[in-house]
Write an enzyme that holds these catalytic residues in place. Structure first.
Site, PDB file in Angstrom:
ATOM      1  N   VAL A 187     -45.710  23.123   6.610  1.00  0.00           N
ATOM      2  CA  VAL A 187     -44.687  23.307   7.635  1.00  0.00           C
ATOM      3  C   VAL A 187     -43.499  22.379   7.399  1.00  0.00           C
ATOM      4  O   VAL A 187     -42.340  22.773   7.562  1.00  0.00           O
ATOM      5  CB  VAL A 187     -45.301  23.063   9.027  1.00  0.00           C
ATOM      6  CG1 VAL A 187     -44.218  23.001  10.094  1.00  0.00           C
ATOM      7  CG2 VAL A 187     -46.304  24.166   9.359  1.00  0.00           C
ATOM      8  N   ASP A 188     -43.751  21.131   7.016  1.00  0.00           N
ATOM      9  CA  ASP A 188     -42.678  20.156   6.865  1.00  0.00           C
ATOM     10  C   ASP A 188     -41.699  20.580   5.767  1.00  0.00           C
ATOM     11  O   ASP A 188     -40.480  20.583   5.965  1.00  0.00           O
ATOM     12  CB  ASP A 188     -43.283  18.786   6.553  1.00  0.00           C
ATOM     13  CG  ASP A 188     -42.331  17.648   6.876  1.00  0.00           C
ATOM     14  OD1 ASP A 188     -41.314  17.886   7.541  1.00  0.00           O
ATOM     15  OD2 ASP A 188     -42.612  16.505   6.475  1.00  0.00           O
ATOM     16  N   ASP A 189     -42.224  20.928   4.599  1.00  0.00           N
ATOM     17  CA  ASP A 189     -41.348  21.387   3.516  1.00  0.00           C
ATOM     18  C   ASP A 189     -40.634  22.674   3.898  1.00  0.00           C
ATOM     19  O   ASP A 189     -39.458  22.866   3.575  1.00  0.00           O
ATOM     20  CB  ASP A 189     -42.157  21.589   2.235  1.00  0.00           C
ATOM     21  CG  ASP A 189     -42.419  20.283   1.524  1.00  0.00           C
ATOM     22  OD1 ASP A 189     -41.525  19.810   0.817  1.00  0.00           O
ATOM     23  OD2 ASP A 189     -43.506  19.722   1.703  1.00  0.00           O
ATOM     24  N   MET A 247     -37.655  21.964   6.107  1.00  0.00           N
ATOM     25  CA  MET A 247     -36.544  21.376   5.366  1.00  0.00           C
ATOM     26  C   MET A 247     -35.861  22.417   4.487  1.00  0.00           C
ATOM     27  O   MET A 247     -34.622  22.447   4.377  1.00  0.00           O
ATOM     28  CB  MET A 247     -37.044  20.202   4.519  1.00  0.00           C
ATOM     29  CG  MET A 247     -35.924  19.345   3.950  1.00  0.00           C
ATOM     30  SD  MET A 247     -34.973  18.478   5.228  1.00  0.00           S
ATOM     31  CE  MET A 247     -36.061  17.097   5.561  1.00  0.00           C
ATOM     32  N   ARG A 306     -38.022  18.064  13.675  1.00  0.00           N
ATOM     33  CA  ARG A 306     -37.265  18.739  12.607  1.00  0.00           C
ATOM     34  C   ARG A 306     -37.213  20.245  12.856  1.00  0.00           C
ATOM     35  O   ARG A 306     -36.196  20.897  12.608  1.00  0.00           O
ATOM     36  CB  ARG A 306     -37.895  18.435  11.245  1.00  0.00           C
ATOM     37  CG  ARG A 306     -37.140  19.082  10.081  1.00  0.00           C
ATOM     38  CD  ARG A 306     -37.599  18.537   8.747  1.00  0.00           C
ATOM     39  NE  ARG A 306     -37.246  17.141   8.623  1.00  0.00           N
ATOM     40  CZ  ARG A 306     -38.122  16.163   8.407  1.00  0.00           C
ATOM     41  NH1 ARG A 306     -39.412  16.444   8.307  1.00  0.00           N
ATOM     42  NH2 ARG A 306     -37.727  14.919   8.302  1.00  0.00           N
TER      43      ARG A 306
END
Length: 680
Positions: free
Chosen positions: A403-405, A408, A479
């Site tokens: 999810v984080d990548d 971004m 984010r």
């Protein structure tokens, strides 16, 4: 608050005559610093279109590889000499080794380094070894190692298997119907534990030829009371239950070793197949060092010959992580091209590089080609009927998009149309739809899996690497809120409402937020403030100004911000540490969320970034500002020192322009937000 409304030349000093004096020629020096930073980053782009910085870690990876080569009985003397040089270069004055820059010695890092040096032939009478030995003994020696370290010692005959917590391969047979099963563990733990379960069954100890031992690292000699994991003082606890269960497992292991365990052969076949399947589409198992090394040992334990294609491939993927020079060799835990490329793409565009710039278009095309259209292991925790999508940290790791990548990358994709706008828009929408299905029950997002939070798993004896779970965190959640804000999602949307509740519930009493994937409270606080500003929340709410006040309270005298990894051990250290370019940039962006460029703290932060920039446009940074597993493993992202300051300066410049427009009575309106996704 992401902003790129103002181009590189629009906000000149003449156009904004009311700029406050920052103690330097503000706009001229700011523009020059931005341009230097842009040129430096552009010079670092690879011909294929991506950026990748080195991930710098402690000495344990090199130490592990020395131990592996001795276990495998294939030691390259020249390579080993370079590895020894690297390990000694990271020894602390007191004789130990730490796990982050500026930190104290740590028991696992110290004993692993000591063993590697001893295996390489460094005499135990060497003064450096004597100092290391003293540090190790002060920690309590070998008995104080974590499970994984003890298991590696057992492979070399240096620790009895009887006292290594059992990792039974039978757990892979447990289905989703059972409360605790393989897929309730974090993705990185799965990649480590499945091959370790194979190793645990075969126990492929290979005794060292030189009769090397670590007897000198037992403070009171080798006693059973020091070898066995200590139970909790209270009789009825989950830990004590699992310690009792471990004894049951060891009893069952006797039957397994004599081929009369009813499920073991089936479990081993399934574990082997699980591992082999996940080699495909990946740069090694999970594309991270522990899984890759463990899987190589597991293959050899299973009887795969050295020339088998899978063994050759596993060794080759590990070799790609090495950096070898004439004098030294060091190892990265993995590679970070997708993450780095997305961040740099955002920074360059928001700092004024036009969307049609060839460098941005190449990078965006490269990112789109990395989209994973494969239903990987995430499907077990997230069975939503959504079209597969997502991105990973590394070049290839198709089973584990995160999810984080993905968040971004989506922030990067929305800014550059490329030559095929339809392809970009469809890619963006797939990724967004996929990511939104990962919201957890409490409203937050985690990194790899959904609702991977069963705390009982942290009580099993082999869970002392502090990474069994993948909990939701404020930094990733914020984010995603940032992205949704730029995409005009309403704060009344149910998913946004749940996420806002999560963020607010996880605010610390002093106003800060814990940072799971960056060090630490500065990282978490910046990301939350930036995300909430993108949603157009009223930033004058007391709970938000409290966060601003906390950031200002930890600013250092030099105008910068810094924080060390010891905040994960004790929050009393939060916001304390030498100033760094990356953490100063995060704090500056957090303060920019309040749209007041005249705040002295903000102006001093910008001045710090400009003053400390190198002539070539880069920044120098030694501190560790990235988090792998809190309290256990940290990373220095080399790209951080050069990307985040550019984004901070660009954000500040835009805030200054907006303030000038307000003073002049010009309508600002949507200019306070990041530009809409370019659609052509």
């Amino acid at each position: 608050m992401a902003v790129d409304v103002v181009s590189v030349r629009e906000s000149s000093l003449e156009e904004n005559p009311r700029q406050q004096d920052l103690g330097f020629q503000p706009q001229i020096e700011l523009e020059a610093a931005i341009e230097r930073s842009q040129q430096y980053l552009l010079s670092q782009q690879k011909p294929e279109g991506y950026w990748v910085g080195e991930l710098m870690v402690d000495a344990t990876l090199v130490a592990d590889m020395i131990a592996y080569h001795h276990w495998d009985d294939k030691v390259d003397a020249q390579w080993q000499r370079k590895a020894v040089n690297h390990i000694f270069s990271m020894q602390l004055p007191d004789g130990g080794w730490n796990i982050y820059y500026g930190g104290p010695a740590e028991v696992n890092a110290t004993i692993k380094a000591y063993l590697a040096l001893k295996l390489a032939g460094v005499p135990v009478t060497d003064p450096r070894m004597l100092r290391a030995r003293e540090v190790a003994l002060n920690f309590g020696g070998v008995p104080r190692l974590n499970t994984f370290s003890k298991l590696y010692l057992a492979l070399l005959g240096l620790f009895p298997w009887e006292y290594v917590p059992t990792i039974p391969s039978d757990f892979i047979l447990i289905g989703k119907w059972f409360y605790v099963n393989l897929n309730e563990m974090s993705s990185w733990s799965r990649s480590m534990l499945v091959p370790l379960a194979i190793i645990n069954h075969f126990k492929p100890t290979r005794l060292l030829k030189k009769n090397i031992n670590l007897n000198e690292l037992y403070p009171e000699g080798i006693h059973e009371r020091d070898l066995a994991p200590a139970p909790d003082p209270e009789r009825i606890t989950w830990r004590n239950f699992f310690l009792w269960l471990d004894r049951v497992h060891k009893f069952a292991e006797w039957f397994a070793q004599h081929n009369i365990h009813p499920f073991r052969k089936r479990a081993l076949r399934k574990a082997e197949q699980w591992m082999l399947e996940r080699f495909e589409g990946s740069d090694g198992l999970a594309a991270i060092f522990p899984g890759m090394l463990n899987s190589l040992v597991a293959l050899k334990a299973l009887g795969y010959p050295d020339d088998h294609p899978q063994v050759v491939r596993a060794e080759s993927e590990l070799k790609k992580l090495e950096h070898e020079t004439e004098q030294s060799v060091h190892i990265e835990p993995c590679l970070s091209p997708v993450w780095d490329t997305a961040i740099v793409n955002i920074c360059l565009h928001e700092s004024g590089l036009p969307a049609e710039h060839p460098a941005l278009k190449r990078a965006t095309e490269w990112l789109m080609d990395r989209e994973i259209r494969f239903r990987g292991d995430w499907q077990y925790k997230n069975p939503a009927k959504v079209e597969p999508s997502g991105w990973v940290f590394e070049f290839a790791n198709q089973w584990n998009p995160d999810v984080d990548d993905t968040a971004m990358v989506l922030l990067a994709l929305r800014k550059v149309p490329t030559d095929d706008r339809q392809k970009r828009d469809e890619c963006f929408q797939r990724g967004l739809n996929w990511m939104m299905t990962f919201q957890c029950k409490d409203g937050g997002w985690a990194s790899f899996d959904k609702d991977c939070t069963k705390g009982v798993l942290e009580k099993v004896p082999f869970a002392d690497h502090n990474a069994m779970l993948d909990p939701e965190c404020a930094d990733i959640t914020a984010r995603i809120l940032e992205l949704l804000g730029y995409e005009d999602w309403s704060v009344e949307h149910p998913q946004v409402q749940k996420a806002l509740r999560f963020v607010r519930e996880h605010q610390e009493e002093d106003g800060s937020w814990y940072g799971r994937w960056g060090v630490n409270y500065i990282y978490g606080t910046w990301q939350v403030l930036r995300g909430l500003r993108a949603l157009k929340l009223d930033m004058n709410e007391p709970w938000l100004t409290k966060a601003r006040d906390w950031l200002e309270s930890v600013q250092r005298e030099d105008g910068g911000w810094g924080e060390r990894c010891n905040t994960y051990d004790d929050p009393v250290f939060k916001g304390q540490g030498p100033s760094t370019a990356s953490q100063t940039a995060w704090a500056v962006m957090g303060l920019c969320a309040f749209d007041d460029p005249d705040r002295p703290s903000l102006r001093r932060g910008i001045e710090y970034l400009i003053r400390t920039q190198n002539p070539d446009g880069s920044w120098t940074e030694h501190e560790t500002t990235g988090t792998g597993f809190p309290k256990v493993f940290y990373l220095k992202y080399d790209m951080y020192r050069n990307s985040w300051p550019l984004l901070a300066m660009a954000t500040y410049r835009s805030v200054c322009a907006h303030a000038a427009a307000r003073r002049n009575g010009a309508p600002v309106g949507e200019a306070l937000r990041a530009p809409e996704r370019v659609a052509g």
